[in-house]
Write a protein that holds these residues in place. Structure first.
Motif, PDB file in Angstrom:
ATOM      1  N   THR A 236      61.350 -60.137  10.908  1.00  0.00           N
ATOM      2  CA  THR A 236      61.491 -60.682   9.562  1.00  0.00           C
ATOM      3  C   THR A 236      60.129 -61.080   9.001  1.00  0.00           C
ATOM      4  N   THR A 237      60.132 -61.292   7.701  1.00  0.00           N
ATOM      5  CA  THR A 237      58.902 -61.615   6.987  1.00  0.00           C
ATOM      6  C   THR A 237      59.183 -62.707   5.971  1.00  0.00           C
ATOM      7  N   GLY A 238      58.176 -63.505   5.674  1.00  0.00           N
ATOM      8  CA  GLY A 238      58.382 -64.625   4.767  1.00  0.00           C
ATOM      9  C   GLY A 238      58.615 -64.222   3.332  1.00  0.00           C
ATOM     10  N   ALA A 239      57.950 -63.148   2.921  1.00  0.00           N
ATOM     11  CA  ALA A 239      58.089 -62.706   1.531  1.00  0.00           C
ATOM     12  C   ALA A 239      57.858 -61.210   1.451  1.00  0.00           C
ATOM     13  N   ILE A 240      58.482 -60.614   0.463  1.00  0.00           N
ATOM     14  CA  ILE A 240      58.249 -59.214   0.121  1.00  0.00           C
ATOM     15  C   ILE A 240      57.945 -59.184  -1.365  1.00  0.00           C
ATOM     16  N   ILE A 241      56.913 -58.429  -1.738  1.00  0.00           N
ATOM     17  CA  ILE A 241      56.598 -58.255  -3.149  1.00  0.00           C
ATOM     18  C   ILE A 241      56.712 -56.777  -3.497  1.00  0.00           C
ATOM     19  N   CYS A 242      56.992 -56.500  -4.754  1.00  0.00           N
ATOM     20  CA  CYS A 242      57.073 -55.118  -5.230  1.00  0.00           C
ATOM     21  C   CYS A 242      56.745 -55.134  -6.714  1.00  0.00           C
ATOM     22  N   VAL A 243      55.496 -54.791  -7.046  1.00  0.00           N
ATOM     23  CA  VAL A 243      55.053 -54.909  -8.432  1.00  0.00           C
ATOM     24  C   VAL A 243      54.503 -53.580  -8.950  1.00  0.00           C
ATOM     25  N   CYS A 244      53.949 -53.628 -10.143  1.00  0.00           N
ATOM     26  CA  CYS A 244      53.384 -52.443 -10.794  1.00  0.00           C
ATOM     27  C   CYS A 244      54.457 -51.385 -11.023  1.00  0.00           C
ATOM     28  N   ASP A 245      55.643 -51.817 -11.451  1.00  0.00           N
ATOM     29  CA  ASP A 245      56.818 -51.020 -11.830  1.00  0.00           C
ATOM     30  C   ASP A 245      57.328 -50.073 -10.756  1.00  0.00           C
ATOM     31  N   SER A 246      57.095 -50.399  -9.483  1.00  0.00           N
ATOM     32  CA  SER A 246      57.592 -49.534  -8.410  1.00  0.00           C
ATOM     33  C   SER A 246      59.111 -49.428  -8.411  1.00  0.00           C
ATOM     34  N   MET A 247      59.795 -50.514  -8.753  1.00  0.00           N
ATOM     35  CA  MET A 247      61.259 -50.490  -8.748  1.00  0.00           C
ATOM     36  C   MET A 247      61.816 -49.553  -9.811  1.00  0.00           C
ATOM     37  N   ASN A 248      61.049 -49.296 -10.853  1.00  0.00           N
ATOM     38  CA  ASN A 248      61.522 -48.390 -11.906  1.00  0.00           C
ATOM     39  C   ASN A 248      61.598 -46.949 -11.452  1.00  0.00           C
ATOM     40  N   TYR A 249      60.958 -46.619 -10.326  1.00  0.00           N
ATOM     41  CA  TYR A 249      61.077 -45.266  -9.782  1.00  0.00           C
ATOM     42  C   TYR A 249      62.441 -45.034  -9.127  1.00  0.00           C
ATOM     43  N   LEU A 250      63.202 -46.093  -8.929  1.00  0.00           N
ATOM     44  CA  LEU A 250      64.565 -45.957  -8.421  1.00  0.00           C
ATOM     45  C   LEU A 250      65.465 -45.696  -9.621  1.00  0.00           C
ATOM     46  N   LEU A 251      66.000 -44.492  -9.706  1.00  0.00           N
ATOM     47  CA  LEU A 251      66.669 -44.042 -10.926  1.00  0.00           C
ATOM     48  C   LEU A 251      68.158 -44.351 -10.967  1.00  0.00           C
ATOM     49  N   GLU A 252      68.717 -44.779  -9.850  1.00  0.00           N
ATOM     50  CA  GLU A 252      70.144 -45.094  -9.792  1.00  0.00           C
ATOM     51  C   GLU A 252      70.328 -46.545  -9.370  1.00  0.00           C
ATOM     52  N   GLU A 253      71.354 -47.185  -9.916  1.00  0.00           N
ATOM     53  CA  GLU A 253      71.612 -48.579  -9.578  1.00  0.00           C
ATOM     54  C   GLU A 253      71.895 -48.763  -8.093  1.00  0.00           C
ATOM     55  N   ASN A 254      72.557 -47.776  -7.484  1.00  0.00           N
ATOM     56  CA  ASN A 254      72.849 -47.907  -6.056  1.00  0.00           C
ATOM     57  C   ASN A 254      71.569 -47.865  -5.212  1.00  0.00           C
ATOM     58  N   GLU A 255      70.514 -47.217  -5.730  1.00  0.00           N
ATOM     59  CA  GLU A 255      69.235 -47.210  -5.017  1.00  0.00           C
ATOM     60  C   GLU A 255      68.563 -48.583  -5.106  1.00  0.00           C
ATOM     61  N   ILE A 256      68.686 -49.218  -6.246  1.00  0.00           N
ATOM     62  CA  ILE A 256      68.186 -50.587  -6.379  1.00  0.00           C
ATOM     63  C   ILE A 256      68.923 -51.506  -5.414  1.00  0.00           C
ATOM     64  N   GLU A 257      70.242 -51.384  -5.401  1.00  0.00           N
ATOM     65  CA  GLU A 257      71.047 -52.233  -4.512  1.00  0.00           C
ATOM     66  C   GLU A 257      70.696 -51.980  -3.046  1.00  0.00           C
ATOM     67  N   GLN A 258      70.551 -50.712  -2.671  1.00  0.00           N
ATOM     68  CA  GLN A 258      70.191 -50.361  -1.297  1.00  0.00           C
ATOM     69  C   GLN A 258      68.870 -51.016  -0.898  1.00  0.00           C
ATOM     70  N   THR A 259      67.891 -50.948  -1.787  1.00  0.00           N
ATOM     71  CA  THR A 259      66.593 -51.547  -1.501  1.00  0.00           C
ATOM     72  C   THR A 259      66.701 -53.061  -1.384  1.00  0.00           C
ATOM     73  N   LEU A 260      67.451 -53.671  -2.278  1.00  0.00           N
ATOM     74  CA  LEU A 260      67.632 -55.118  -2.241  1.00  0.00           C
ATOM     75  C   LEU A 260      68.322 -55.569  -0.958  1.00  0.00           C
ATOM     76  N   ARG A 261      69.285 -54.794  -0.487  1.00  0.00           N
ATOM     77  CA  ARG A 261      69.966 -55.144   0.763  1.00  0.00           C
ATOM     78  C   ARG A 261      69.008 -55.072   1.950  1.00  0.00           C
ATOM     79  N   LEU A 262      68.150 -54.077   1.943  1.00  0.00           N
ATOM     80  CA  LEU A 262      67.148 -53.980   3.006  1.00  0.00           C
ATOM     81  C   LEU A 262      66.175 -55.155   2.942  1.00  0.00           C
ATOM     82  N   VAL A 263      65.737 -55.490   1.735  1.00  0.00           N
ATOM     83  CA  VAL A 263      64.855 -56.639   1.569  1.00  0.00           C
ATOM     84  C   VAL A 263      65.503 -57.893   2.132  1.00  0.00           C
ATOM     85  N   ASN A 264      66.754 -58.141   1.758  1.00  0.00           N
ATOM     86  CA  ASN A 264      67.473 -59.314   2.251  1.00  0.00           C
ATOM     87  C   ASN A 264      67.570 -59.312   3.770  1.00  0.00           C
TER      88      ASN A 264
END
Length: 274
Positions: free
Chosen positions: A112-140
């Motif tokens: 585990t890690t204390g924090a995760i950052i993702c900036v400079c519009d990297s999340m906008n490269y995820l074109l489907e909502e389920n891809e955003i959710e998948q990434t968020l679940r991994l982050v959690n």
């Protein structure tokens, strides 16, 4: 999502007006405010919480700045070309940064890690909502209990009103580019076709050697999201939505916010990566 191949070689040159130092200073402020201390100030039993992952780290400029501030950094990107430049920076600076070639939708850590950052519009490269959710679940899944995820995203307003269907061009001594945007309001997807001309020295068709410009093109796709959609996806992924901040003013989000920071907090481990 295969992007930043040839473009990687001139990315830092063309993005030299990006305020990385300003972004880093604000991220450091947020990390401190939400209890993620650098090792030099952290308690001995909290070292794990001082690790910060830079998701979509690109050429590592921001990763280096956070490492300079004392954080143990891990950089993750799915472009080998971008990581090659980050590795060259690491060799020059001597920073102890771990870089991993991984897709953010499938990334893996050993702990585990204390924090995760993702900036400079990297999340906008995820074109489907389920891809955003998948990434968020991994982050959690990989955050220390109570750890924070700080990310940004470009809004629908930015793509539709500010840059949609616009052409941006810049001519420099050693490289030039043409950036053509095409926004589709039905899908919310912004396509931008990037053509770059880079000065190089090669043997040409003539008898004399000389400088020529090499041309290459890349097409990138990003999707704009509303804050309501992002909030819903954060909560659906099992995370706590903490706060949204206008990235330009560092104040309240409003209808003309172009880029938004979101702070989300780890909220239990229910995700199993299948």
């Amino acid at each position: 999502m295969e992007t930043y191949t040839d473009f990687a070689g001139v990315y830092d040159t063309l993005m030299d007006d990006t305020p990385y130092e300003e972004w880093a200073a604000y991220l450091l402020e947020l990390l401190g405010a939400y209890g993620v201390a650098a090792p030099k100030t952290a308690q001995a039993d909290a070292a794990e919480r001082s690790i910060v992952v830079d998701l979509g780290c690109g050429t590592g400029t921001l990763t280096e700045l956070l490492a300079e501030a004392g954080y143990d950094m891990i950089g993750i990107d799915n472009s080998q070309e971008m990581l090659n430049i980050a590795l060259a920076k690491r060799e020059k600076s001597g920073k102890d940064i771990l870089y991993l070639l991984q897709d953010m939708r499938e990334f893996e850590l050993y702990g585990t890690t204390g924090a995760i950052i993702c900036v400079c519009d990297s999340m906008n490269y995820l074109l489907e909502e389920n891809e955003i959710e998948q990434t968020l679940r991994l982050v959690n899944n990989y955050l220390y209990p109570g750890g924070v995820f700080i990310f940004d995203f470009n809004t629908v307003y930015k793509y539709e009103i500010v840059i949609g269907d616009a052409t941006i061009a810049e001519n420099r001594e050693d490289c030039s580019f043409i950036w053509e945007n095409y926004y589709d309001s039905d899908s919310g997807i912004n396509e931008y076709d990037l053509t770059v001309f880079v000065r190089t020295t090669e043997h040409g068709d003539t008898k004399e050697d000389g400088e020529i410009f090499r041309r290459f093109s890349e097409t990138h796709y990003q999707r704009g999201y509303t804050l309501d959609t992002i909030r819903a996806l954060v909560e659906k992924a099992g995370m706590e939505f903490v706060k949204a901040i206008d990235a330009d003013t560092h104040g309240e989000v409003w209808e003309e916010s172009e880029r938004i920071y979101v702070i989300a907090r780890e909220c239990g481990k229910e995700y199993v990566n299948e």
